[in-house]
Design a protein around this motif. Structure first.
Motif, PDB file in Angstrom:
ATOM      1  N   ARG A  84       0.845  -1.201   0.000  1.00 58.27           N
ATOM      2  CA  ARG A  84       0.000   0.000   0.000  1.00 58.27           C
ATOM      3  C   ARG A  84       0.876   1.244   0.000  1.00 58.27           C
ATOM      4  NH1 ARG A  84      -4.897  -1.057  -1.587  1.00 58.27           N
ATOM      5  NH2 ARG A  84      -5.434  -3.122  -0.900  1.00 58.27           N
ATOM      6  N   ILE A  85       0.415   2.273  -0.654  1.00 58.72           N
ATOM      7  CA  ILE A  85       1.155   3.528  -0.701  1.00 58.72           C
ATOM      8  C   ILE A  85       0.834   4.323   0.562  1.00 58.72           C
ATOM      9  CG2 ILE A  85       1.470   5.695  -1.960  1.00 58.72           C
ATOM     10  CD1 ILE A  85       0.776   4.112  -4.524  1.00 58.72           C
ATOM     11  N   THR A  86       1.865   4.544   1.358  1.00 59.00           N
ATOM     12  CA  THR A  86       1.741   5.271   2.629  1.00 59.00           C
ATOM     13  C   THR A  86       2.717   6.446   2.610  1.00 59.00           C
ATOM     14  OG1 THR A  86       3.489   3.959   3.663  1.00 59.00           O
ATOM     15  CG2 THR A  86       1.220   3.111   3.880  1.00 59.00           C
ATOM     16  N   ASP A  87       2.644   7.293   3.642  1.00 62.27           N
ATOM     17  CA  ASP A  87       3.588   8.411   3.760  1.00 62.27           C
ATOM     18  C   ASP A  87       5.033   7.906   3.803  1.00 62.27           C
ATOM     19  OD1 ASP A  87       1.718  10.505   3.732  1.00 62.27           O
ATOM     20  OD2 ASP A  87       1.337  10.264   5.886  1.00 62.27           O
ATOM     21  N   GLU A  88       5.254   6.815   4.558  1.00 63.82           N
ATOM     22  CA  GLU A  88       6.603   6.251   4.674  1.00 63.82           C
ATOM     23  C   GLU A  88       7.076   5.728   3.317  1.00 63.82           C
ATOM     24  OE1 GLU A  88       3.995   5.221   6.666  1.00 63.82           O
ATOM     25  OE2 GLU A  88       4.530   6.488   8.364  1.00 63.82           O
ATOM     26  N   PHE A  89       6.188   5.074   2.604  1.00 62.32           N
ATOM     27  CA  PHE A  89       6.485   4.542   1.274  1.00 62.32           C
ATOM     28  C   PHE A  89       6.891   5.680   0.337  1.00 62.32           C
ATOM     29  CE2 PHE A  89       5.308   3.455  -3.018  1.00 62.32           C
ATOM     30  CZ  PHE A  89       5.634   2.114  -3.163  1.00 62.32           C
ATOM     31  N   ILE A  90       6.117   6.767   0.348  1.00 65.23           N
ATOM     32  CA  ILE A  90       6.386   7.915  -0.519  1.00 65.23           C
ATOM     33  C   ILE A  90       7.734   8.527  -0.179  1.00 65.23           C
ATOM     34  CG2 ILE A  90       5.637  10.252  -1.132  1.00 65.23           C
ATOM     35  CD1 ILE A  90       2.719   9.190  -0.706  1.00 65.23           C
ATOM     36  N   PHE A  91       8.006   8.740   1.114  1.00 66.48           N
ATOM     37  CA  PHE A  91       9.277   9.327   1.527  1.00 66.48           C
ATOM     38  C   PHE A  91      10.439   8.473   1.037  1.00 66.48           C
ATOM     39  CE2 PHE A  91      12.860   9.773   4.418  1.00 66.48           C
ATOM     40  CZ  PHE A  91      13.074  11.139   4.354  1.00 66.48           C
ATOM     41  N   PHE A  92      10.339   7.169   1.236  1.00 69.44           N
ATOM     42  CA  PHE A  92      11.420   6.262   0.850  1.00 69.44           C
ATOM     43  C   PHE A  92      11.665   6.306  -0.659  1.00 69.44           C
ATOM     44  CE2 PHE A  92      12.951   2.148  -0.657  1.00 69.44           C
ATOM     45  CZ  PHE A  92      14.123   2.026   0.075  1.00 69.44           C
ATOM     46  N   PHE A  93      10.614   6.174  -1.456  1.00 64.01           N
ATOM     47  CA  PHE A  93      10.805   6.085  -2.902  1.00 64.01           C
ATOM     48  C   PHE A  93      11.142   7.420  -3.556  1.00 64.01           C
ATOM     49  CE2 PHE A  93       9.050   1.901  -2.223  1.00 64.01           C
ATOM     50  CZ  PHE A  93       9.934   1.151  -2.984  1.00 64.01           C
ATOM     51  N   VAL A  94      10.670   8.517  -3.005  1.00 63.40           N
ATOM     52  CA  VAL A  94      11.078   9.831  -3.519  1.00 63.40           C
ATOM     53  C   VAL A  94      12.557  10.050  -3.183  1.00 63.40           C
ATOM     54  CG1 VAL A  94      10.774  12.332  -3.255  1.00 63.40           C
ATOM     55  CG2 VAL A  94       8.777  10.837  -3.554  1.00 63.40           C
ATOM     56  N   SER A  95      12.979   9.652  -1.981  1.00 64.32           N
ATOM     57  CA  SER A  95      14.391   9.759  -1.609  1.00 64.32           C
ATOM     58  C   SER A  95      15.256   8.905  -2.525  1.00 64.32           C
ATOM     59  CB  SER A  95      14.604   9.331  -0.152  1.00 64.32           C
ATOM     60  OG  SER A  95      13.906  10.189   0.711  1.00 64.32           O
ATOM     61  N   GLU A  96      14.781   7.705  -2.845  1.00 64.44           N
ATOM     62  CA  GLU A  96      15.501   6.828  -3.776  1.00 64.44           C
ATOM     63  C   GLU A  96      15.628   7.478  -5.149  1.00 64.44           C
ATOM     64  OE1 GLU A  96      16.689   3.295  -3.676  1.00 64.44           O
ATOM     65  OE2 GLU A  96      16.896   4.007  -1.609  1.00 64.44           O
ATOM     66  N   ALA A  97      14.552   8.085  -5.622  1.00 62.24           N
ATOM     67  CA  ALA A  97      14.572   8.751  -6.933  1.00 62.24           C
ATOM     68  C   ALA A  97      15.547   9.923  -6.917  1.00 62.24           C
ATOM     69  CB  ALA A  97      13.169   9.216  -7.315  1.00 62.24           C
ATOM     70  N   LEU A  98      15.530  10.702  -5.838  1.00 61.70           N
ATOM     71  CA  LEU A  98      16.452  11.830  -5.726  1.00 61.70           C
ATOM     72  C   LEU A  98      17.899  11.344  -5.751  1.00 61.70           C
ATOM     73  CD1 LEU A  98      14.639  13.999  -3.019  1.00 61.70           C
ATOM     74  CD2 LEU A  98      15.046  14.620  -5.421  1.00 61.70           C
ATOM     75  N   ALA A  99      18.186  10.278  -5.022  1.00 58.05           N
ATOM     76  CA  ALA A  99      19.548   9.733  -4.986  1.00 58.05           C
ATOM     77  C   ALA A  99      19.954   9.187  -6.356  1.00 58.05           C
ATOM     78  CB  ALA A  99      19.641   8.639  -3.921  1.00 58.05           C
ATOM     79  N   SER A 100      19.048   8.532  -7.038  1.00 54.65           N
ATOM     80  CA  SER A 100      19.353   7.941  -8.348  1.00 54.65           C
ATOM     81  C   SER A 100      19.676   8.989  -9.397  1.00 54.65           C
ATOM     82  CB  SER A 100      18.178   7.101  -8.846  1.00 54.65           C
ATOM     83  OG  SER A 100      17.976   5.991  -8.019  1.00 54.65           O
ATOM     84  N   ALA A 117       6.696  15.389 -10.109  1.00 57.58           N
ATOM     85  CA  ALA A 117       5.502  14.763 -10.692  1.00 57.58           C
ATOM     86  C   ALA A 117       5.317  13.354 -10.130  1.00 57.58           C
ATOM     87  CB  ALA A 117       5.614  14.719 -12.212  1.00 57.58           C
ATOM     88  N   PHE A 118       6.430  12.626  -9.957  1.00 57.51           N
ATOM     89  CA  PHE A 118       6.387  11.282  -9.368  1.00 57.51           C
ATOM     90  C   PHE A 118       5.813  11.359  -7.953  1.00 57.51           C
ATOM     91  CE2 PHE A 118       8.941   7.976  -6.985  1.00 57.51           C
ATOM     92  CZ  PHE A 118       8.235   6.877  -7.445  1.00 57.51           C
ATOM     93  N   ARG A 119       6.303  12.309  -7.166  1.00 59.58           N
ATOM     94  CA  ARG A 119       5.798  12.487  -5.796  1.00 59.58           C
ATOM     95  C   ARG A 119       4.311  12.836  -5.809  1.00 59.58           C
ATOM     96  NH1 ARG A 119       7.130  17.163  -1.546  1.00 59.58           N
ATOM     97  NH2 ARG A 119       5.822  16.364   0.124  1.00 59.58           N
ATOM     98  N   PHE A 120       3.924  13.750  -6.720  1.00 58.77           N
ATOM     99  CA  PHE A 120       2.518  14.141  -6.837  1.00 58.77           C
ATOM    100  C   PHE A 120       1.639  12.916  -7.128  1.00 58.77           C
ATOM    101  CE2 PHE A 120      -1.119  15.289  -9.480  1.00 58.77           C
ATOM    102  CZ  PHE A 120      -1.735  16.247  -8.706  1.00 58.77           C
ATOM    103  N   MET A 121       2.100  12.069  -8.057  1.00 53.63           N
ATOM    104  CA  MET A 121       1.326  10.871  -8.411  1.00 53.63           C
ATOM    105  C   MET A 121       1.204   9.931  -7.210  1.00 53.63           C
ATOM    106  SD  MET A 121       0.365  11.268 -11.549  1.00 53.63           S
ATOM    107  CE  MET A 121      -0.010   9.715 -12.279  1.00 53.63           C
ATOM    108  N   LEU A 122       2.305   9.750  -6.479  1.00 55.68           N
ATOM    109  CA  LEU A 122       2.250   8.895  -5.290  1.00 55.68           C
ATOM    110  C   LEU A 122       1.313   9.477  -4.236  1.00 55.68           C
ATOM    111  CD1 LEU A 122       5.998   7.854  -4.901  1.00 55.68           C
ATOM    112  CD2 LEU A 122       4.087   6.353  -5.532  1.00 55.68           C
ATOM    113  N   GLU A 123       1.444  10.773  -3.979  1.00 57.43           N
ATOM    114  CA  GLU A 123       0.584  11.436  -2.987  1.00 57.43           C
ATOM    115  C   GLU A 123      -0.890  11.302  -3.374  1.00 57.43           C
ATOM    116  OE1 GLU A 123       1.257  13.127  -0.138  1.00 57.43           O
ATOM    117  OE2 GLU A 123       3.444  13.242  -0.204  1.00 57.43           O
ATOM    118  N   SER A 124      -1.174  11.406  -4.655  1.00 61.73           N
ATOM    119  CA  SER A 124      -2.556  11.317  -5.150  1.00 61.73           C
ATOM    120  C   SER A 124      -3.133   9.920  -5.016  1.00 61.73           C
ATOM    121  CB  SER A 124      -2.621  11.742  -6.617  1.00 61.73           C
ATOM    122  OG  SER A 124      -2.170  13.053  -6.771  1.00 61.73           O
TER     123      SER A 124
END
Length: 160
Positions: A84-100, A117-124
């Motif tokens: 499930r997409i949660t706040d923790e999930f979003i933080f982790f994967f946005v951080s991963e994208a930033l690092a990549s 845009a990726f973060r926006f889609m996850l948040e939505s």
């Protein structure tokens, strides 16, 4: 266990528990035309995800079972709370994208950047499963590839 029946029952159970399935709980199978083995079958789930047979199938029935098996495994796996997409999930994967992409935190806050845009889609899509998100992103990609997103942007349509 009849995996074809089990897959159908899984989706009927989801529907009976209140899942919003636009086309009902119907699981659709399609065979690739062939007069000889190996036979290939695709199964489309109610949400739109599609899976194909994954092994050499000497019969059409075996191809159908093979496709149903992979679709059932994905359907069940997708129900796990960790999918499930949660706040923790979003933080982790946005951080991963930033690092990549060697990005900075400001990019994640700007919806006009790729990571934003990726973060926006996850948040939505908070609370939805990864399979539901994958289905949405596939539609998003198709709209991009056929030029519809550009046309919508030119008409100043919102992301919603």
């Amino acid at each position: 266990v009849n995996v074809v029946e089990a897959l159908q029952e899984f989706w009927q159970m989801k529907q009976s528990r209140g899942a919003d399935l636009k086309n009902g709980a119907l699981v659709v199978y399609e065979m690739v035309p062939s007069n000889s083995p190996p036979y290939v079958c695709y199964v489309t789930l109610p949400g739109g995800s599609c899976f194909g047979s994954f092994q050499f199938c000497p019969t059409k029935a075996e191809a159908r079972r093979s496709a149903a098996k992979i679709a059932l495994m994905n359907s069940v796996f997708n129900e796990h709370p960790s999918r499930r997409i949660t706040d923790e999930f979003i933080f982790f994967f946005v951080s991963e994208a930033l690092a990549s992409f060697n990005g900075n935190r400001e990019e994640a806050d700007n919806p006009n950047t790729g990571i934003g845009a990726f973060r926006f889609m996850l948040e939505s899509n908070k609370g939805k499963s990864m399979l539901e998100f994958q289905e949405l992103m596939t539609v998003f990609q198709l709209l991009h590839w056929n030029g519809s997103l550009k046309a919508m942007r030119e008409r100043q349509c919102s992301r919603q």
